[in-house]
Motif scaffolding. Structure first.
Motif, short mmCIF file in Angstrom:
data_model
loop_
_atom_site.label_atom_id
_atom_site.label_comp_id
_atom_site.label_asym_id
_atom_site.label_seq_id
_atom_site.Cartn_x
_atom_site.Cartn_y
_atom_site.Cartn_z
N MET A 217 53.70 -0.42 6.23
CA MET A 217 53.25 -1.63 5.56
C MET A 217 52.24 -2.38 6.40
O MET A 217 51.20 -2.84 5.91
CB MET A 217 54.44 -2.53 5.25
CG MET A 217 54.05 -3.87 4.61
SD MET A 217 55.30 -5.16 4.83
CE MET A 217 55.16 -5.50 6.58
N GLU A 218 52.53 -2.52 7.70
CA GLU A 218 51.64 -3.29 8.57
C GLU A 218 50.24 -2.70 8.63
O GLU A 218 49.25 -3.42 8.74
CB GLU A 218 52.24 -3.37 9.98
CG GLU A 218 53.39 -4.36 10.10
CD GLU A 218 53.77 -4.62 11.54
OE1 GLU A 218 53.87 -3.64 12.31
OE2 GLU A 218 53.94 -5.79 11.90
N HIS A 219 50.15 -1.38 8.56
CA HIS A 219 48.86 -0.71 8.70
C HIS A 219 48.19 -0.41 7.35
O HIS A 219 47.08 0.10 7.31
CB HIS A 219 49.02 0.60 9.49
CG HIS A 219 49.40 0.37 10.92
ND1 HIS A 219 50.71 0.39 11.36
CD2 HIS A 219 48.64 0.09 12.01
CE1 HIS A 219 50.74 0.15 12.67
NE2 HIS A 219 49.50 -0.04 13.09
N ALA A 220 48.88 -0.73 6.26
CA ALA A 220 48.33 -0.43 4.94
C ALA A 220 47.11 -1.28 4.63
O ALA A 220 47.09 -2.49 4.90
CB ALA A 220 49.39 -0.64 3.87
N LYS A 221 46.08 -0.65 4.08
CA LYS A 221 44.85 -1.34 3.69
C LYS A 221 44.88 -1.60 2.19
O LYS A 221 45.24 -0.72 1.40
CB LYS A 221 43.63 -0.49 4.05
CG LYS A 221 43.54 -0.12 5.53
CD LYS A 221 43.44 -1.34 6.42
CE LYS A 221 43.28 -0.93 7.89
NZ LYS A 221 43.24 -2.12 8.79
#
Length: 324
Positions: A217-221
């Motif tokens: 989630m944190e790295h999702a664009k």
């Protein structure tokens, strides 16, 4: 609860003690994880909320308020509901059924905002004094059996989770190809008799899977292509339509709170979005379940192969077609 081939059927008599976000109830008790005592899942929910608050701001949705006065049949069972949203999360919700030593149920899920093609975090645990039926997964939003690109995007680096837990949490037996399409190559689908070692392993697995989802989630664009956002929306609506119609926990909820309130809980809490994200019906997505009179075949599965062993390789490739 999860879309596997098993079903929950628990004979209970219980009275209402619903908890919402402002009055979440946890009853302390001495539990040795042994025969005759089902462990509480409160610490799973507590861990999940503590972890996500460190990663992203969350806001209570208070969906549980609608069910604050839902009647349960006796005074021994508590239904604890929580619901939140966050910038990348459409819905985080938890249902923990606390039946004391007789039964514990956790249905915890995180649905991404449709601007992301993130998996759906899914933890569905049923525990009695002697047996456990467990599904833990990052349910794929899109096909991972035939779509190698999507599979590798989210699961390639997570495959080491499978051997880490396969000894204490082995494959749980037959599961149909109809259910399998909603599972990922890292799914933990297992059954076991209650023991401290098993429940400690389950808690560790829950933490690992949840932290893996939070990392994704944190790295999702954010998706900016309108057509891909529409694909994400429809994929999530299809998933919700399947779960709402075929969820194996429906029968248990019906026994606890009655048919009408169980259906309301499924559509407006557990699988909230089925009436908002799209207009297609279950039969639009799954026409093979249509009976001659136009109604839905209520059988859990009607076509496809059953898999008694994990149908994915260690690298996440689907090998089910090669299994006897």
């Amino acid at each position: 609860m999860c879309s596997s081939g098993f079903s929950f059927s628990v004979a209970l008599n219980s009275s209402s003690s619903w908890s919402n976000t402002r009055s979440f109830v946890c009853k302390e008790r001495n539990n040795k994880f042994g025969i005759g005592a089902a462990p509480s899942y409160h610490k799973f929910v507590e861990f999940a909320l503590d972890e996500i608050k460190q990663r992203t701001p969350i806001r209570s949705l208070n969906l549980e308020d609608k069910f604050a006065y839902t009647s349960v049949i006796n005074g021994k069972t508590e239904l604890n509901l929580l619901s939140y949203e966050a910038p990348k999360i459409r819905l985080l919700r938890s249902m923990w059924i606390d039946g004391n030593e007789a039964m514990q149920v956790l249905d915890f899920a995180v649905f991404p905002d449709v601007a992301y093609d993130l998996p759906i975090f899914c933890a569905n645990f049923f525990t009695s004094s002697v047996k456990n039926i467990i599904v833990l997964d990052l349910n794929p939003l899109h096909d991972v059996i035939g779509n190698q690109q999507h599979r590798e995007k989210y699961y390639k680096t997570l495959m080491p989770l499978v051997p880490k837990y396969e000894e204490l949490l082995p494959w749980g037996g037959k599961i149909t190809s109809e259910s399998l399409k909603f599972f990922s190559p890292i799914v933990i689908w297992t059954r076991f008799r209650s023991s401290q070692a098993h429940h400690e392993a389950l808690f560790e697995a829950f933490k690992d899977f949840y932290e893996a989802w939070l990392e994704l989630m944190e790295h999702a664009k954010v998706e900016t292509d309108a057509s891909k956002i529409l694909q994400n929306r429809e994929a999530q609506h299809r998933y919700l339509s399947w779960r709402t119609q075929k969820d194996p926990g429906h029968q248990m909820l019906k026994q606890l709170i009655g048919e009408d309130q169980a259906k309301d809980l499924l559509r407006n809490f557990l699988f909230k979005g089925v009436d908002e994200l799209g207009s297609k019906t279950f039969l639009d997505y799954f026409p093979e379940y249509r009976l001659v009179d136009g109604t839905v075949n209520e059988k859990r599965s009607i076509i496809g192969k059953s898999f008694e062993r994990r149908p994915w390789s260690q690298t996440g490739d689907f090998i089910g077609d090669n299994l006897e």
